[in-house]
Design a protein around this motif. Structure first.
Motif, PDB file in Angstrom:
ATOM      1  N   LEU A   1       4.582  -7.771  11.561  1.00 17.52           N
ATOM      2  CA  LEU A   1       3.279  -7.406  11.032  1.00 17.52           C
ATOM      3  C   LEU A   1       3.400  -6.670   9.706  1.00 17.52           C
ATOM      4  O   LEU A   1       2.500  -6.735   8.873  1.00 17.52           O
ATOM      5  N   ALA A   2       4.498  -5.952   9.526  1.00 14.42           N
ATOM      6  CA  ALA A   2       4.669  -5.157   8.307  1.00 14.42           C
ATOM      7  C   ALA A   2       6.118  -4.728   8.167  1.00 14.42           C
ATOM      8  O   ALA A   2       6.893  -4.729   9.142  1.00 14.42           O
ATOM      9  N   VAL A   3       6.459  -4.364   6.934  1.00 19.88           N
ATOM     10  CA  VAL A   3       7.710  -3.658   6.656  1.00 19.88           C
ATOM     11  C   VAL A   3       7.314  -2.373   5.928  1.00 19.88           C
ATOM     12  O   VAL A   3       6.258  -2.311   5.293  1.00 19.88           O
ATOM     13  N   PHE A   4       8.141  -1.344   6.011  1.00 17.96           N
ATOM     14  CA  PHE A   4       7.745  -0.065   5.421  1.00 17.96           C
ATOM     15  C   PHE A   4       8.964   0.754   5.030  1.00 17.96           C
ATOM     16  O   PHE A   4      10.083   0.538   5.521  1.00 17.96           O
ATOM     17  N   ALA A   5       8.718   1.705   4.153  1.00 15.73           N
ATOM     18  CA  ALA A   5       9.732   2.689   3.769  1.00 15.73           C
ATOM     19  C   ALA A   5       9.021   4.026   3.579  1.00 15.73           C
ATOM     20  O   ALA A   5       7.918   4.080   3.026  1.00 15.73           O
ATOM     21  N   ALA A   6       9.625   5.089   4.061  1.00 17.93           N
ATOM     22  CA  ALA A   6       9.097   6.446   3.879  1.00 17.93           C
ATOM     23  C   ALA A   6      10.220   7.307   3.330  1.00 17.93           C
ATOM     24  O   ALA A   6      11.391   7.111   3.678  1.00 17.93           O
ATOM     25  N   THR A   7       9.867   8.276   2.471  1.00 19.44           N
ATOM     26  CA  THR A   7      10.902   9.041   1.773  1.00 19.44           C
ATOM     27  C   THR A   7      10.656  10.540   1.856  1.00 19.44           C
ATOM     28  O   THR A   7       9.541  10.997   2.099  1.00 19.44           O
ATOM     29  N   ASP A   8      11.727  11.301   1.611  1.00 16.35           N
ATOM     30  CA  ASP A   8      11.618  12.761   1.538  1.00 16.35           C
ATOM     31  C   ASP A   8      10.652  13.186   0.445  1.00 16.35           C
ATOM     32  O   ASP A   8      10.021  14.250   0.535  1.00 16.35           O
ATOM     33  N   GLY A   9      10.545  12.358  -0.593  1.00 16.61           N
ATOM     34  CA  GLY A   9       9.672  12.702  -1.709  1.00 16.61           C
ATOM     35  C   GLY A   9       8.198  12.609  -1.383  1.00 16.61           C
ATOM     36  O   GLY A   9       7.359  13.032  -2.181  1.00 16.61           O
TER      37      GLY A   9
ATOM     38  N   ASN B   1      -6.441  -8.961  18.541  1.00 12.54           N
ATOM     39  CA  ASN B   1      -6.517  -8.924  17.079  1.00 12.54           C
ATOM     40  C   ASN B   1      -5.164  -9.038  16.399  1.00 12.54           C
ATOM     41  O   ASN B   1      -5.071  -8.985  15.177  1.00 12.54           O
ATOM     42  N   ASP B   2      -4.097  -9.203  17.189  1.00 16.99           N
ATOM     43  CA  ASP B   2      -2.745  -9.413  16.648  1.00 16.99           C
ATOM     44  C   ASP B   2      -2.285  -8.301  15.712  1.00 16.99           C
ATOM     45  O   ASP B   2      -1.490  -8.520  14.810  1.00 16.99           O
ATOM     46  N   THR B   3      -2.791  -7.070  15.915  1.00 20.33           N
ATOM     47  CA  THR B   3      -2.361  -5.968  15.057  1.00 20.33           C
ATOM     48  C   THR B   3      -1.594  -4.910  15.844  1.00 20.33           C
ATOM     49  O   THR B   3      -1.187  -3.913  15.280  1.00 20.33           O
ATOM     50  N   VAL B   4      -1.410  -5.114  17.155  1.00 23.91           N
ATOM     51  CA  VAL B   4      -0.644  -4.154  17.939  1.00 23.91           C
ATOM     52  C   VAL B   4       0.836  -4.413  17.695  1.00 23.91           C
ATOM     53  O   VAL B   4       1.320  -5.539  17.878  1.00 23.91           O
ATOM     54  N   GLY B   5       1.524  -3.362  17.264  1.00 27.00           N
ATOM     55  CA  GLY B   5       2.926  -3.570  16.925  1.00 27.00           C
ATOM     56  C   GLY B   5       3.816  -2.464  17.441  1.00 27.00           C
ATOM     57  O   GLY B   5       3.360  -1.394  17.857  1.00 27.00           O
ATOM     58  N   VAL B   6       5.114  -2.761  17.415  1.00 28.57           N
ATOM     59  CA  VAL B   6       6.141  -1.795  17.801  1.00 28.57           C
ATOM     60  C   VAL B   6       6.937  -1.451  16.552  1.00 28.57           C
ATOM     61  O   VAL B   6       7.481  -2.350  15.887  1.00 28.57           O
ATOM     62  N   LEU B   7       6.991  -0.159  16.225  1.00 30.87           N
ATOM     63  CA  LEU B   7       7.769   0.258  15.054  1.00 30.87           C
ATOM     64  C   LEU B   7       9.256   0.274  15.380  1.00 30.87           C
ATOM     65  O   LEU B   7       9.667   0.733  16.452  1.00 30.87           O
TER      66      LEU B   7
ATOM     67  N   HIS C   1       0.835  -1.205   0.000  1.00 25.12           N
ATOM     68  CA  HIS C   1       0.000   0.000   0.000  1.00 25.12           C
ATOM     69  C   HIS C   1       0.867   1.251   0.000  1.00 25.12           C
ATOM     70  O   HIS C   1       1.900   1.304   0.669  1.00 25.12           O
ATOM     71  N   VAL C   2       0.423   2.266  -0.739  1.00 27.03           N
ATOM     72  CA  VAL C   2       1.169   3.525  -0.807  1.00 27.03           C
ATOM     73  C   VAL C   2       0.323   4.662  -0.222  1.00 27.03           C
ATOM     74  O   VAL C   2      -0.832   4.858  -0.621  1.00 27.03           O
ATOM     75  N   PHE C   3       0.903   5.379   0.738  1.00 30.58           N
ATOM     76  CA  PHE C   3       0.346   6.652   1.200  1.00 30.58           C
ATOM     77  C   PHE C   3       1.174   7.754   0.569  1.00 30.58           C
ATOM     78  O   PHE C   3       2.411   7.678   0.575  1.00 30.58           O
TER      79      PHE C   3
ATOM     80  N   ILE D   1       3.769   0.562   2.573  1.00 28.15           N
ATOM     81  CA  ILE D   1       3.571  -0.445   3.612  1.00 28.15           C
ATOM     82  C   ILE D   1       3.364  -1.800   2.939  1.00 28.15           C
ATOM     83  O   ILE D   1       2.525  -1.928   2.028  1.00 28.15           O
ATOM     84  N   PHE D   2       4.091  -2.802   3.406  1.00 25.17           N
ATOM     85  CA  PHE D   2       3.959  -4.151   2.847  1.00 25.17           C
ATOM     86  C   PHE D   2       3.765  -5.151   3.991  1.00 25.17           C
ATOM     87  O   PHE D   2       4.464  -5.051   5.002  1.00 25.17           O
ATOM     88  N   PRO D   3       2.797  -6.057   3.888  1.00 20.67           N
ATOM     89  CA  PRO D   3       1.842  -6.265   2.800  1.00 20.67           C
ATOM     90  C   PRO D   3       0.719  -5.239   2.846  1.00 20.67           C
ATOM     91  O   PRO D   3       0.578  -4.485   3.803  1.00 20.67           O
ATOM     92  N   ASN D   4      -0.131  -5.249   1.835  1.00 15.95           N
ATOM     93  CA  ASN D   4      -1.194  -4.270   1.678  1.00 15.95           C
ATOM     94  C   ASN D   4      -2.138  -4.235   2.883  1.00 15.95           C
ATOM     95  O   ASN D   4      -2.556  -3.176   3.336  1.00 15.95           O
ATOM     96  N   LYS D   5      -2.475  -5.402   3.439  1.00 20.97           N
ATOM     97  CA  LYS D   5      -3.455  -5.455   4.537  1.00 20.97           C
ATOM     98  C   LYS D   5      -2.941  -4.742   5.794  1.00 20.97           C
ATOM     99  O   LYS D   5      -3.725  -4.302   6.638  1.00 20.97           O
ATOM    100  N   ALA D   6      -1.593  -4.614   5.913  1.00 18.36           N
ATOM    101  CA  ALA D   6      -1.032  -3.953   7.091  1.00 18.36           C
ATOM    102  C   ALA D   6      -1.372  -2.465   7.122  1.00 18.36           C
ATOM    103  O   ALA D   6      -1.318  -1.830   8.184  1.00 18.36           O
ATOM    104  N   ALA D   7      -1.739  -1.917   5.960  1.00 15.12           N
ATOM    105  CA  ALA D   7      -2.063  -0.485   5.901  1.00 15.12           C
ATOM    106  C   ALA D   7      -3.328  -0.162   6.693  1.00 15.12           C
ATOM    107  O   ALA D   7      -3.529   0.978   7.096  1.00 15.12           O
ATOM    108  N   GLU D   8      -4.181  -1.170   6.898  1.00 16.75           N
ATOM    109  CA  GLU D   8      -5.422  -0.926   7.637  1.00 16.75           C
ATOM    110  C   GLU D   8      -5.138  -0.469   9.067  1.00 16.75           C
ATOM    111  O   GLU D   8      -5.946   0.223   9.670  1.00 16.75           O
ATOM    112  N   ASP D   9      -4.013  -0.905   9.628  1.00 14.76           N
ATOM    113  CA  ASP D   9      -3.675  -0.581  11.014  1.00 14.76           C
ATOM    114  C   ASP D   9      -2.513   0.407  11.103  1.00 14.76           C
ATOM    115  O   ASP D   9      -1.902   0.558  12.156  1.00 14.76           O
ATOM    116  N   TRP D  10      -2.219   1.066   9.994  1.00 14.54           N
ATOM    117  CA  TRP D  10      -1.129   2.052   9.982  1.00 14.54           C
ATOM    118  C   TRP D  10      -1.665   3.381  10.504  1.00 14.54           C
ATOM    119  O   TRP D  10      -2.588   3.958   9.937  1.00 14.54           O
ATOM    120  N   THR D  11      -1.113   3.875  11.588  1.00 13.16           N
ATOM    121  CA  THR D  11      -1.632   5.092  12.221  1.00 13.16           C
ATOM    122  C   THR D  11      -0.675   6.273  12.117  1.00 13.16           C
ATOM    123  O   THR D  11      -0.966   7.352  12.645  1.00 13.16           O
TER     124      THR D  11
END
Length: 1074
Positions: A680-688, A741-747, A607-609, A693-703
Motif C-alpha cells: 500500500l505504501a513505502v515510507f521513511a522517517a528520520t531523526d530530523g 476499502n483495501d487500505t488496512v495494512g501492516v507496517l 507526501h511529507v509530514f 510516504i509514497f505514493p501521495n494518496k497513501a498519506a490519507e490512511d497514515w495514522t
C-alpha cells in the motif's frame, strides 16, 4: 514447516531489500557526507552542564526568595498592631471578589459593600497561562475565615508592603512565575494578581494545607494518631473523629511517617500497618478507608493508647523521619492523666510532643487533656463541631515551627518540594520555600518570639526546567530525568499524569516510571545519596503505545544538582552516542531541498509530514499537520534557516532530511510497482523530523504520529534489529477491521544503521505497508507445498502426503503472531478482520499453550497516573450521610432540646448548609478541579514478549479427547512467531484466558509493600528541639454551653428555609501569634 518458514523469511527479506531502500539510503547519506557533521554526545559533560543550568535557574529563584523573606520579617516587625482597624481602612484586591459578586448569596453581597476591594484590569500572559496584573498583588482568604476579623485586617495591612518587593523581584528576574506568601493566619498574598480560579462548589483552598507550605513550615514528622473508640463516643462524635483524622492525615507529606490506632481497654492499629509508614498518597488512602470502620465500644483506656503510641515511636528497626515525634489523641474526654506513662516513656527530656483533641459537645472536665498537652510540649484543641476540624487539625504546625524560629538564621534554608499541580493553572511545578519568622519582642529583655509568620514560596514550572535539557540530539530513545530524595521523578518522559488533584503532590517513583529491576534500584539509591555514577545495563522498556516490551541496552549517567535535593540522570542507547548535525551553508541547496516540502511536489515525490517541533519562535503550532506545514512554509518565506529567532540545528536537519528522503524516492521508490508486491505504501522517517510516504494518496490512511520520536514503530525499530511488524491496533470493544476499502495494512520497518569513520548511528527508519488481504493470501501460498507453477493438491489427515496451510485450511490453523502476542496474518479468512488483536482473544487455547511452553514471557506493572470515570454516588436520604437523625419523639422532648446531641446536630446542619455536606464532599470536585468528571486511579498493565525458546518446537495441548498438536518457530530477522496448529475438534477443553488489556486495579498490596519500603532519605536539616522554647502556651478551653433560646431561633430559621449567615470565625489561636 521449516521449509515454509524459510520461504516466508526470504519473501519478507526480498521485499524489504527492494522497496525498503536501507542500502540505498546508506549510500545517499555517504554521497551527501559534505552536508553534515557527526557530533558526539558525551554523557558526563552533558549531564553536568544540564545540572549546572538547572542549578543556576533555581539559584535565581533562591535569591528572590531570600529578599522576600527578609523584607516580610522587617515589615512585620515594624508594623504597629491596630485593635480598631476596619475593613474600609484596607484596600486590596480580593482574588475571589469577581466570583462573589456573581454569587448573590455570598458574604460580601449580604454586607452590601465591597469598599475594601480593588477592581483591576488584566492582560493575558502565556507564561502564566492566565490573565494577570503586574502592578498589584492578589489576596485569597479561606472560606471558613472571616475577612473582617482584626487578625486578618492587620495581616492584610502589613503584608501590603510586600507588593513592591514582588515587583522589584520581577524587574530583576523577568522569568519569575508566582511569588507567594502563605501566612500562618490563612491569608495568601501572591503576585502578579490574577482572579482566583472559582470552583464549581465550595472553595476549600487553604494555603496552610498546600504541600509546599507544610514542607516549609516544619521539619519532618513521626506521628502516631490514637483515637478513643470507647462506648461513650456517640455516633456524631465518632463521625467527627473520623473526619478529623482524615483531615489530620492531609497535613502530612511524603517526608513524614505516621500510624493510626484506635483504643478502648486495648489499643490496636486501624489498618494492616503495624508500624510507622511513609505518609504517601497510597498509604494515607489505606488509613482513611480503615478509619471509617472504627466502632465505639468498651471503656476508655488512655494508658493502652499512649503505651501503644510510645512503643511505635521507639521502634528503631524501621524507616522513619527521625525528627519531630508526636502523638495526636482524639477523645471525647476522660479523667485519667496517665502520668506514670509519661514518666516512663517521655520524661524528663520530653522528646515526644503530645497534642490532645477534645471532640464533640459534652460536659466532661477537659483539665486532664489540657494537662497532658502542657506537660509534654504539645497543645490542647477543641473540636466541638465540623466547622472547627480543618483549622484545629493544622494548628499543631505552629507548635512544631517553634524550634525553627528559635534557631534563627540556621533554619533559614530553602527547600525544594515534590512535583505538584499549581492551583492557579501553571500545570506541574516545584516550589522553593523559605520560612518567615516573627522577630518581634514584647518588650526590652523579653524572650524571643517563637512564632512562624508563614512561608514564602516561588514556583518553577517543570516546562521551564525541561527547556534546559537536550532532546533531539539524544535521539528518539534518549532522555534526561531527575529525582528527589524520595526517589520521585520531577523530570521524566513517562511523567504524564492524566488527572491532577492539587491537594496532593504528584508522586511517581522512578521505579514506577520505568520497569523496575535490580540495576535501576542501585542507580536510584546512588542518586538519592547524591553520588555521581555511570552504568551500562540490559533492561526492559515498554513501547510508546504500551503494547510491547523490548529488552535493550542503556547507558545511565547521573550527577547531583548542587544546592538542591535533586539528582539528574541521562539515559542513552549505544546507537545515540553520535548524531548528525546538518551544515547547509549552500543557500541554493537549501532552496532546492525546501521545495520538496511544498505540497505541489507531493504527487511526484510522496507526501511529507514534518514533526511539530519548535523550529522558530514565531511559528504557530497546530495539531493538524497539514496546517502546521502551511504555517511553517509561510514563515520560511519570511525568514532564513539561519535566522536568530529560529533553532538552526532543527531547521538545517529538517531540510537536509527532506533532500535525503527525496533522493530515496528518486533512486528507489518511483520506478517500482508497489502493486506487484501487494504494498500500500513505502515510507521513511528520520531523526530530523521528516516522515515521507509514497505514493501521495497513501498519506490519507497514515495514522502514525508525525513526530518520529513519538511514533512507536520508529522507536521500536531503533531498539531492535531486523524487520519489525506492527499490525493495526485493535481494541476488543471496537468493531472488527473493515477490509473492503483495501487500505488496512501492516507496517514493516527497520532502522538504517550508518557507520561513518568507525562511528555508528541510526538516523532513520524505513519500511513498507503491506496490503493485509493480499498478503494473507500470499501467506497461505508461502506456507504450502506447492510452487507458483503447481496446482494446489488437497491432502487429508489420513493421507501420506503432507498437509499445508493453503488447501488444508479447514483442518490446520496457520498464523503469524508478533512479539507482543498480536495477530499479524492468518490462513483463516474469518480471522482477517481480527488482525491486530491479542491472540488470546482469537484462540485462547493456543495462546495459553505458547505461554506455558515459554514462547512468551509476561510482564505486569502498574500505571499510577491513569484517569478513571468516578463511581456513581449511592442513593442518599435527605439527611447528610452519617448524621444522627432525631425522631419525632425527640423533637417533642424538652430534655432533648437542651442536650449536647441537639446542639451538635444543629451545628452540623448549619455547616452542611454552608459547606455543602463536608463529610462526603469529593475534594477534587469541592476544590474546583477542572476535571471533576475523572479521578486518578491505578491501572494494571500486562505485556507479553518473546521468551527463551528460539528453536523450532512441537508440543501437544492435552485436552483428553480433544488434544491438539501445534508447531511453532521464530522467523529469523523479524519479530514474528510462525505457528501451525490443528484446529480444535471440540470445545470441551476450556483454556484460561490470558489478559493483555489494561484493567482497573487497587495496585500492589500496600500492607506487603510497607514491609519492604523503597530506599529514601529525608531532608538534611531537622529542627525539633530548642532549649529556650517556651511551652507555656499550650491551649485553653473555650467551652460555651448552648442556649435554649439560640437553639429555638436556629430551628425556626431552618424551618423557614432561611440559611443563617456564618458567624465570623476568628483564627482559633490568633492571640498567641501577636
Amino acid at each position: 514447516m521449516q521449509h515454509w518458514a524459510r520461504r516466508l523469511e526470504q519473501e519478507i527479506d526480498g521485499v524489504m531489500r527492494i522497496f525498503g531502500g536501507v542500502q540505498q539510503l546508506r549510500e545517499i547519506y555517504k554521497d551527501n557526507r559534505n552536508l553534515f557533521e557527526v557530533q558526539e554526545n558525551e554523557p558526563q559533560k552533558l549531564v553536568e552542564k544540564v545540572a549546572g543550568d538547572i542549578e543556576s535557574l533555581l539559584d535565581r529563584k533562591v535569591q528572590a526568595l531570600k529578599r522576600l523573606a527578609d523584607a516580610a520579617e522587617n515589615f512585620q516587625k515594624a508594623h504597629r498592631w491596630q485593635d480598631n482597624i476596619k475593613e474600609e481602612d484596607i484596600m486590596y484586591y480580593d482574588a475571589k471578589a469577581d466570583a462573589e459578586l456573581d454569587d448573590p448569596e455570598s458574604e460580601d453581597m449580604e454586607r452590601g459593600s465591597k469598599a475594601s476591594t480593588l477592581r483591576l484590569d488584566f492582560v493575558e500572559d502565556p507564561n502564566f497561562k492566565n490573565k494577570v496584573n503586574y502592578s498589584y498583588t492578589a489576596v485569597q482568604i479561606p472560606t471558613d475565615i472571616y475577612k473582617g476579623s482584626t487578625v486578618i485586617l492587620n495581616e492584610l495591612n502589613w503584608t501590603e508592603a510586600l507588593e513592591n518587593v514582588f515587583i522589584e523581584n520581577r524587574r530583576q528576574d523577568p522569568t519569575l512565575l508566582w511569588q507567594v506568601f502563605g501566612s500562618a493566619t490563612g491569608v495568601t498574598r501572591y503576585y502578579p494578581a490574577t482572579p482566583w480560579r472559582a470552583p464549581k462548589k465550595i472553595d476549600l483552598y487553604d494555603v496552610r494545607r498546600r504541600p509546599w507550605y507544610i514542607q516549609g513550615a516544619s521539619s519532618p514528622k513521626d506521628m502516631v494518631i490514637i483515637v478513643d473508640v470507647s462506648g461513650s463516643v456517640s455516633g456524631l462524635t465518632l463521625k467527627l473523629m473520623k473526619t478529623s483524622v482524615c483531615e489530620m492525615l492531609d497535613t502530612l507529606s511524603d517526608d513524614d511517617y505516621v500510624n493510626v490506632a484506635s483504643f478502648n481497654e486495648k489499643a490496636q492499629p486501624v489498618s494492616c500497618f503495624t508500624h510507622l509508614v511513609q505518609a504517601n498518597v497510597r498509604n494515607k488512602k489505606v488509613f482513611k478507608e480503615a478509619v471509617q470502620g472504627m466502632v465505639a465500644k468498651g471503656t476508655t483506656g488512655y494508658k493502652a493508647g499512649f503505651e501503644y503510641a510510645f512503643d511505635q515511636l521507639q521502634n528503631s528497626n524501621i524507616t522513619r523521619a527521625n525528627c519531630n515525634k508526636m502523638i495526636m489523641m482524639f477523645t471525647d474526654g476522660g479523667e485519667d492523666r496517665v502520668q506514670d506513662v509519661f514518666e516512663k516513656y517521655n520524661w524528663p527530656n520530653r522528646t515526644v510532643r503530645v497534642f490532645t483533641f477534645s471532640v464533640g459537645q459534652h460536659n466532661y472536665d477537659v483539665t486532664p487533656l489540657q494537662w497532658m498537652a502542657c506537660a509534654n510540649k504539645g497543645y490542647y484543641f477543641e473540636i466541638p463541631s465540623i466547622g472547627a476540624i480543618r483549622i484545629n487539625t493544622q494548628e499543631y504546625l505552629d507548635v512544631l515551627g517553634r524550634p525553627m524560629v528559635l534557631a534563627g538564621k540556621e533554619a533559614k534554608q530553602v527547600q525544594w518540594t515534590n512535583v505538584y499541580e499549581d492551583a492557579l493553572g501553571l500545570g506541574l511545578v516545584v516550589t522553593g520555600t523559605l520560612p518567615v519568622f516573627n522577630l518581634t519582642q514584647d518588650g526590652p529583655g523579653e524572650k524571643k518570639n517563637q512564632l512562624i509568620l508563614g512561608v514564602m514560596g516561588i514556583d518553577v514550572a517543570l516546562s521551564d526546567i525541561k527547556r534546559l535539557t537536550p532532546h533531539y540530539t539524544l535521539g528518539a530513545n534518549g532522555y534526561v530525568f531527575a529525582i528527589n530524595l524520595n526517589g520521585y521523578v520531577l523530570l521524566h518522559p513517562n511523567l504524564k499524569p492524566q488527572t491532577t488533584n492539587f491537594r496532593e503532590p504528584v508522586t511517581l517513583d522512578f521505579l514506577d516510571a520505568e520497569l523496575e529491576d535490580e540495576n535501576k534500584e542501585e542507580i536510584r539509591r546512588s542518586m538519592i545519596d547524591g553520588n555521581r555514577g555511570h552504568k551500562q545495563i540490559r533492561t526492559l522498556v515498554k513501547s510508546l503505545d504500551e503494547r510491547y516490551i523490548d529488552e535493550v541496552t542503556r547507558n545511565y549517567t547521573w550527577v547531583p544538582i548542587r544546592s538542591t535535593n535533586y539528582s539528574l540522570g541521562l539515559v542513552l542507547p549505544p546507537y545515540s552516542t553520535f548524531y548528525l548535525q546538518a551544515n547547509l551553508s549552500d543557500q541554493i541547496l537549501q532552496v532546492k531541498y525546501f521545495e520538496f516540502l511544498l505540497p505541489s511536489s507531493f504527487e511526484s515525490e510522496g507526501h511529507v509530514f514534518i514533526a511539530p517541533r519548535e523550529y522558530c519562535k514565531d511559528l504557530n503550532a497546530s495539531d493538524n499537520n497539514t496546517e502546521f506545514l502551511k504555517n511553517f512554509i509561510e514563515l520560511m518565506e519570511k525568514v532564513t534557516p539561519d535566522s536568530k529567532q529560529c533553532n538552526n540545528f532543527l531547521l538545517h536537519n529538517l531540510i537536509l532530511d527532506t533532500g535525503v528522503t527525496q533522493q530515496l524516492v528518486e533512486r528507489v521508490w518511483r520506478d517500482q510497482d508497489l502493486n506487484t508486491y501487494s504494498l500500500l505504501a513505502v515510507f521513511a522517517a528520520t531523526d530530523g523530523g521528516i516522515t515521507r510516504i509514497f505514493p501521495n494518496k497513501a498519506a490519507e490512511d497514515w495514522t502514525e504520529n508525525p513526530e518520529p520520536f513519538n511514533a512507536s514503530f520508529y522507536r521500536r525499530s531503533l531498539d531492535n534489529s531486523g524487520y519489525i511488524f506492527k499490525p493495526p491496533h485493535q481494541d476488543t470493544l471496537l468493531q472488527p477491521l473493515e477490509l473492503e476499502n483495501d487500505t488496512v495494512g501492516v507496517l514493516v520497518s527497520t532502522a538504517v544503521e550508518l557507520s561513518l569513520g568507525g562511528r555508528m548511528l541510526r538516523p532513520a527508519v524505513v519500511g513498507v505497508k503491506l496490503d493485509l488481504e493480499a498478503w494473507a493470501e500470499k501467506f497461505k501460498v508461502l506456507a504450502s507445498n506447492r510452487t507458483h507453477q503447481d496446482q494446489p493438491q488437497k491432502c487429508g489427515p489420513s493421507s501420506h502426503c503432507e498437509m499445508d496451510c493453503e488447501v488444508n485450511n479447514e483442518d490446520l490453523l496457520c498464523v503469524l503472531i508478533d512479539d507482543g502476542g498480536f495477530l499479524v496474518l492468518s490462513n483463516q479468512n474469518h480471522q482477517w478482520d481480527q488482525v491486530g488483536r491479542f491472540f488470546s482473544e482469537v484462540d485462547a487455547n493456543l495462546m495459553l499453550a505458547l505461554y506455558n511452553n515459554s514462547f512468551y514471557t509476561r510482564k505486569e506493572s502498574f500505571d499510577y497516573q491513569a484517569a478513571c470515570a468516578p463511581q456513581p454516588p449511592g442513593s442518599l436520604g435527605a439527611a447528610p450521610r452519617g448524621i444522627f437523625v432525631p425522631t419525632v419523639a425527640d423533637f417533642l422532648n424538652l430534655a432533648w432540646w437542651t442536650s449536647a446531641a441537639a446542639w451538635s446536630l444543629f451545628q452540623q446542619l448549619l455547616y452542611s448548609i454552608i459547606y455543602h455536606s463536608w463529610f462526603q464532599a469529593d475534594p477534587a470536585e469541592a476544590e474546583g478541579s477542572p476535571e471533576a468528571r475523572e479521578s486518578s486511579c491505578v491501572m494494571k498493565q500486562t505485556q507479553y514478549y518473546f521468551g527463551s525458546v528460539n528453536a523450532s518446537y512441537n508440543a501437544i495441548i492435552d485436552c483428553g479427547n480433544c488434544s491438539r498438536l501445534f508447531h511453532a518457530q521464530r522467523l529469523i530477522n523479524t519479530n514474528l512467531l510462525f505457528v501451525v496448529a490443528e484446529k480444535p475438534l471440540c470445545s470441551q477443553c476450556e483454556a484460561g484466558w490470558l489478559l493483555q488489556k489494561e484493567t482497573h486495579s487497587d495496585g500492589p498490596e500496600q500492607c506487603e509493600l510497607v514491609q519492604r519500603p523503597r530506599y529514601r532519605r529525608g531532608p538534611h536539616i531537622c529542627f525539633d528541639y530548642n532549649a529556650t522554647e517556651d511551652t507555656s502556651d499550650c491551649g485553653r478551653g473555650a467551652s460555651f454551653p448552648p442556649s435554649l433560646g439560640v437553639l429555638v431561633s436556629l430551628q425556626l430559621l431552618l424551618l423557614l428555609g432561611l440559611p443563617p449567615r456564618p458567624q465570623p470565625q476568628v483564627h482559633a489561636q490568633a492571640s498567641h501569634r501577636l
